[in-house]
Design a protein around this motif. Structure first.
Motif, PDB file in Angstrom:
ATOM      1  N   TYR A  19      20.237 -45.941  -8.426  1.00 28.62           N
ATOM      2  CA  TYR A  19      21.661 -46.308  -8.478  1.00 28.62           C
ATOM      3  C   TYR A  19      22.083 -46.801  -7.104  1.00 28.62           C
ATOM      4  CZ  TYR A  19      26.717 -45.306  -9.251  1.00 28.62           C
ATOM      5  OH  TYR A  19      28.092 -45.361  -9.371  1.00 28.62           O
TER       6      TYR A  19
ATOM      7  N   HIS B  89      29.595 -39.793 -10.239  1.00 29.91           N
ATOM      8  CA  HIS B  89      28.428 -40.206 -11.025  1.00 29.91           C
ATOM      9  C   HIS B  89      27.197 -39.404 -10.592  1.00 29.91           C
ATOM     10  CE1 HIS B  89      26.884 -43.885 -13.377  1.00 29.91           C
ATOM     11  NE2 HIS B  89      25.824 -43.121 -13.205  1.00 29.91           N
TER      12      HIS B  89
ATOM     13  N   ALA C  66      25.165 -36.615 -12.785  1.00 28.40           N
ATOM     14  CA  ALA C  66      23.733 -36.770 -13.036  1.00 28.40           C
ATOM     15  C   ALA C  66      22.995 -35.497 -12.637  1.00 28.40           C
ATOM     16  CB  ALA C  66      23.190 -37.969 -12.260  1.00 28.40           C
TER      17      ALA C  66
ATOM     18  N   LEU D  86      19.816 -35.388 -15.117  1.00 30.15           N
ATOM     19  CA  LEU D  86      19.343 -36.746 -15.375  1.00 30.15           C
ATOM     20  C   LEU D  86      18.520 -37.198 -14.170  1.00 30.15           C
ATOM     21  CD1 LEU D  86      19.551 -39.434 -17.058  1.00 30.15           C
ATOM     22  CD2 LEU D  86      21.572 -39.958 -15.686  1.00 30.15           C
TER      23      LEU D  86
ATOM     24  N   PHE E 110      17.527 -39.122 -11.234  1.00 28.17           N
ATOM     25  CA  PHE E 110      18.465 -40.040 -10.598  1.00 28.17           C
ATOM     26  C   PHE E 110      18.236 -40.055  -9.102  1.00 28.17           C
ATOM     27  CE2 PHE E 110      22.780 -41.892 -10.186  1.00 28.17           C
ATOM     28  CZ  PHE E 110      22.851 -42.621 -11.369  1.00 28.17           C
TER      29      PHE E 110
ATOM     30  N   VAL F  31      20.174 -34.273  -7.193  1.00 32.31           N
ATOM     31  CA  VAL F  31      20.043 -35.718  -6.978  1.00 32.31           C
ATOM     32  C   VAL F  31      19.981 -36.037  -5.486  1.00 32.31           C
ATOM     33  CG1 VAL F  31      21.240 -37.935  -7.215  1.00 32.31           C
ATOM     34  CG2 VAL F  31      21.165 -36.345  -9.143  1.00 32.31           C
TER      35      VAL F  31
ATOM     36  N   LEU G 215      28.219 -40.622 -18.780  1.00 30.09           N
ATOM     37  CA  LEU G 215      26.780 -40.726 -18.571  1.00 30.09           C
ATOM     38  C   LEU G 215      25.995 -40.641 -19.879  1.00 30.09           C
ATOM     39  CD1 LEU G 215      25.871 -38.956 -15.214  1.00 30.09           C
ATOM     40  CD2 LEU G 215      25.573 -41.321 -15.863  1.00 30.09           C
TER      41      LEU G 215
ATOM     42  N   ALA H 295      23.430 -43.617 -20.477  1.00 27.39           N
ATOM     43  CA  ALA H 295      22.040 -43.346 -20.826  1.00 27.39           C
ATOM     44  C   ALA H 295      21.663 -44.040 -22.125  1.00 27.39           C
ATOM     45  CB  ALA H 295      21.810 -41.843 -20.930  1.00 27.39           C
TER      46      ALA H 295
ATOM     47  N   TYR I 217      20.731 -47.257 -19.631  1.00 25.71           N
ATOM     48  CA  TYR I 217      19.564 -46.758 -18.908  1.00 25.71           C
ATOM     49  C   TYR I 217      18.308 -46.723 -19.778  1.00 25.71           C
ATOM     50  CZ  TYR I 217      22.838 -45.135 -15.278  1.00 25.71           C
ATOM     51  OH  TYR I 217      23.789 -45.058 -14.293  1.00 25.71           O
TER      52      TYR I 217
END
Length: 746
Positions: free
Chosen positions: A113, A138, A142, A147, A149, A219, A704, A708, A712
């Motif tokens: 990202y 964001h 995540a 997620l 990321f 993340v 998200l 996704a 994504y």
């Protein structure tokens, strides 16, 4: 991808801690604490004064601390172990979350990202406003959702400007020089164990960048920094200031973000499953990846197809100034040598004329390179940030976008923005776990059961947050007015500001002129009658910045400040300077009504209103951005309608008159509708509706899920939507909405 992505790194500061409290180090260097109240409270117990001054745990634990006293305090030590246990469990385990339950084996690598700014916490000043705060939310979400990321951005050593407003209402700008040793950042390590550095070719020289890492829960956020000894003195300031005015310096920043960001991921051996460009600032990652493909022996046409297939793009504004453009000659001079492989063997080459063709804007002006156009033509999926913005974006960009731009509405990271009194109330009565909105979604939609929360307790939680805002505003305004040289009597009068019993309206955002911050001052006499009504008074709080180059926006600030000091409105209108995340939190948690009146349809989303709604704050807004879909008729008020006059002056006046009408006939009477005990039952019902209609629907968790499923995973080749795949082929083919591309390819 099962395990959280880990980047070896070295903390910026070197300091000792007692062995039995060593866990404070890893907690301080992970911004997990920024949205977990128990972690923040733990650092406050280490040194209350240091925490109050900085809200930064690195400053707390590197200062003079009575460690012996803490080690001998059984209550502190028990809390320390509990907080560390929660933190370690959070980092290690994400298997209960939606993504792992449904897509655990679908991604071989993380989503990469890219964004020019990140608003994670006020202590890390690498953001300016809505785009950065959305990017920060964001990343946090995540992390909460586990997620896979990784974020990529720039380390702005002097950040965005700090705002002061002088006694005449003029905005003044200051750029502090931040000490990285006092921030929760670490230097990323390369595979050789040394601090990592990457290089990007510039005309006649190489630009070097140190690679830093910020841990945001699970993340990692990678940040590039040019202020290092390996660079020429003229290149070191490239990453000093966010959104510099100079176009050549801005292009250097965006070249580093896109190209340097790709190279940093490669150096860290991170292989993304999909690439997300959040706004066009990072567009040159597409050309860098094309250059890599060509260097590996791929044909240029195939290279464009490959990078488009796993790249997605978010456009955030319909306003022209928000979509980055550069003069073609400047772009060719700075970026051209890199595109051509810089004349080095085996470095690939991407013809400049093809890139310029892909960056031709909707106006067809060959003298301008449009970063948004490059992104739309060279990605497989694109989205706007609200449903209405999706309509506007498709109308604006349909000539060049090879596919429909999706409307994926923004959201907020609820744990970062909900006030502690309200959060505690929801946990107590509904067992609400804000960290696990996605895990609870199928079987426990607690936000639909707010009627189980006693109204008196909901109202008291709200009043507590109003009192917190009043206390904070008093301190900020006292310092501000003292700096202006106001008399002691004026400073004394501040003791009673923001009476919690008075209807309080908040307005806080970037002061671009299309946001019409001064609209409520269209009729001063009418406004004065409202704010000074003896039985049903009203007060207004404003905060916001205008870009240093935005003179009209600065004029708006000056005008509102003048009104706040006028005889008619003094004591009922307040302007709080130096708007940042902290001020934003106090306002969206502590006012009664959130005012937003942009000129429709120029507000792409407007996440501040979502933050207010999650706190039970009613929105009073033009039907633009998120509110166009968020307004249900019983959760706030709509200013004007969905039709706009081509005469801006007439539209502004009509909207102002409707704003006054709503205040006089609806908002003020409802707020002061009390029973015999003074309890505002109708208003509390409105608060419940505001929360129920926003907590899930306008959360970054819901957002998200949609990213996704719709962007994504298809970009990663999982359950790919055939129409998106077709769009990828169209984006990469010579011709198809790319002026001059057929000639360039031939």
């Amino acid at each position: 991808m099962d395990a959280p992505l880990h980047i070896p790194s070295i903390p910026a500061a070197s300091f000792r801690l007692p062995p039995n409290l060593e866990g404070l180090r890893r907690l301080a260097y992970n911004l997990y604490w920024a949205w977990h109240p128990r972690s923040k409270a733990l650092f406050a117990r280490v040194d209350q004064q240091a925490w109050s001054r900085s809200k930064n745990p690195i400053r707390v634990i590197t200062g003079p601390v009575d460690w012996t006293g803490l080690l001998d305090d059984p209550d502190f030590m028990a809390e320390y172990h509990d907080v560390l246990r929660e933190f370690d469990a959070y980092i290690a385990n994400g298997r209960e979350h939606w993504f792992h339950r449904t897509h655990a084996s679908d991604l071989a690598g993380p989503i990469a990202y890219f964004c020019a700014e990140y608003g994670l916490h006020e202590s890390l000043s690498i953001y300016s406003g809505g785009l950065g705060v959305l990017a920060g939310d964001h990343l946090k979400t995540a992390s909460d959702m586990a997620l896979p990321f990784v974020g990529v951005g720039l380390m702005y050593r002097r950040g965005y400007f700090r705002q002061q407003i002088d006694a005449d209402g003029h905005q003044e700008h200051a750029y502090p020089d931040y000490d990285l040793a006092q921030l929760p950042v670490s230097r990323a390590q390369g595979r050789d164990g040394e601090p990592l550095m990457v290089s990007v070719p510039l005309p006649g020289r190489d630009l070097h960048a140190a690679v830093w890492c910020v841990a945001v829960g699970r993340v990692p956020l990678i940040l590039l920094d040019t202020d290092i000894a390996e660079n020429d003195d003229a290149d070191r300031p490239i990453t000093h200031i966010l959104y510099v005015r100079g176009r050549e310096m801005r292009l250097h920043q965006e070249l580093l973000l896109g190209v340097g960001g790709v190279r940093a991921l490669r150096a860290l051996n991170i292989v993304p499953s999909a690439w997300h460009l959040n706004e066009g600032h990072s567009a040159l990652l597409l050309t860098e990846r094309a250059r890599e493909e060509v260097a590996a022996g791929t044909s240029l046409d195939e290279a464009w197809k490959r990078i488009a297939a796993d790249s997605v793009f978010t456009i955030h504004t319909p306003v022209a100034a928000g979509n980055e453009r550069f003069e073609t000659g400047l772009f060719s001079r700075i970026v051209g040598p890199l595109l051509d492989g810089d004349g080095r063997p085996d470095t690939g080459g991407v013809p400049l004329d093809q890139v310029l063709a892909r960056g031709r804007g909707v106006d067809g002006d060959p003298s301008q390179f449009d970063m948004t156009s490059l992104c739309l033509r060279t990605t497989s999926g694109a989205n706007a940030v609200s449903q209405l913005h999706g309509v506007v974006a498709n109308d604006t960009w349909s000539q060049i976008s090879p596919r429909r731009i999706l409307g994926l509405t923004n959201g907020i990271h609820t744990p970062s923005w909900m006030g502690s009194p309200l959060r505690d109330l929801l946990q107590r009565h509904l067992d609400a776990d804000l960290d696990n909105l996605d895990a609870q979604r199928p079987d426990n939609r607690w936000w639909e059961h707010l009627d189980q929360v006693p109204g008196t307790e909901l109202w008291e939680a709200h009043l507590h947050q109003k009192r917190e805002l009043a206390h904070f505003a008093h301190g900020r305004l006292l310092n501000q007015f003292a700096r202006h040289g106001e008399a002691p009597s004026t400073l004394q009068a501040l003791d009673g500001i923001l009476d919690p019993n008075v209807l309080t309206i908040g307005f806080a955002r970037r002061f671009a002129t299309y946001k019409r911050a001064a609209m409520i001052f269209s009729d001063i006499e009418r406004l004065a009658r409202l704010v000074w009504d003896s039985e049903r008074p009203m007060q207004l709080v404003f905060a916001g910045k205008a870009h240093p180059a935005d003179r009209p926006g600065q004029k708006v600030i000056q005008g509102i400040f003048d009104h706040s000091r006028s005889e008619e409105l003094r004591g009922r209108v307040f302007v709080i300077e130096d708007y940042d995340i902290r001020i934003g939190r106090f306002l969206v948690q502590g006012v009664d009504v959130w005012l937003n009146n942009p000129r429709r349809p120029l507000e792409a989303s407007g996440t501040s209103g979502m933050k207010a709604a999650a706190n039970g704050i009613a929105n009073l807004s033009v039907l633009d951005g998120w509110w166009d879909e968020g307004w249900t008729g019983d959760n706030g008020w709509a200013i004007g309608g969905r039709e706009s006059s081509p005469d801006e002056g007439a539209q502004d006046w009509a909207d102002a008159m409707d704003l006054y009408r709503l205040l006089e006939q609806d908002v003020i009477p409802l707020y002061y509708d009390r029973d015999e005990t003074g309890f505002p039952q109708p208003w509390v019902d409105l608060m419940r509706r505001a929360m129920a209609t926003s907590i899930w629907q306008f959360s970054t968790t819901r957002m998200l899920h949609e990213y996704a499923d719709q962007l994504y995973l298809p970009a990663a080749g999982v359950n790919a939507d055939p129409s998106i795949a077709a769009g990828a082929t169209g984006a990469a083919s010579p011709g198809s909405a790319i002026p001059g591309a057929a000639t360039a390819a031939g």
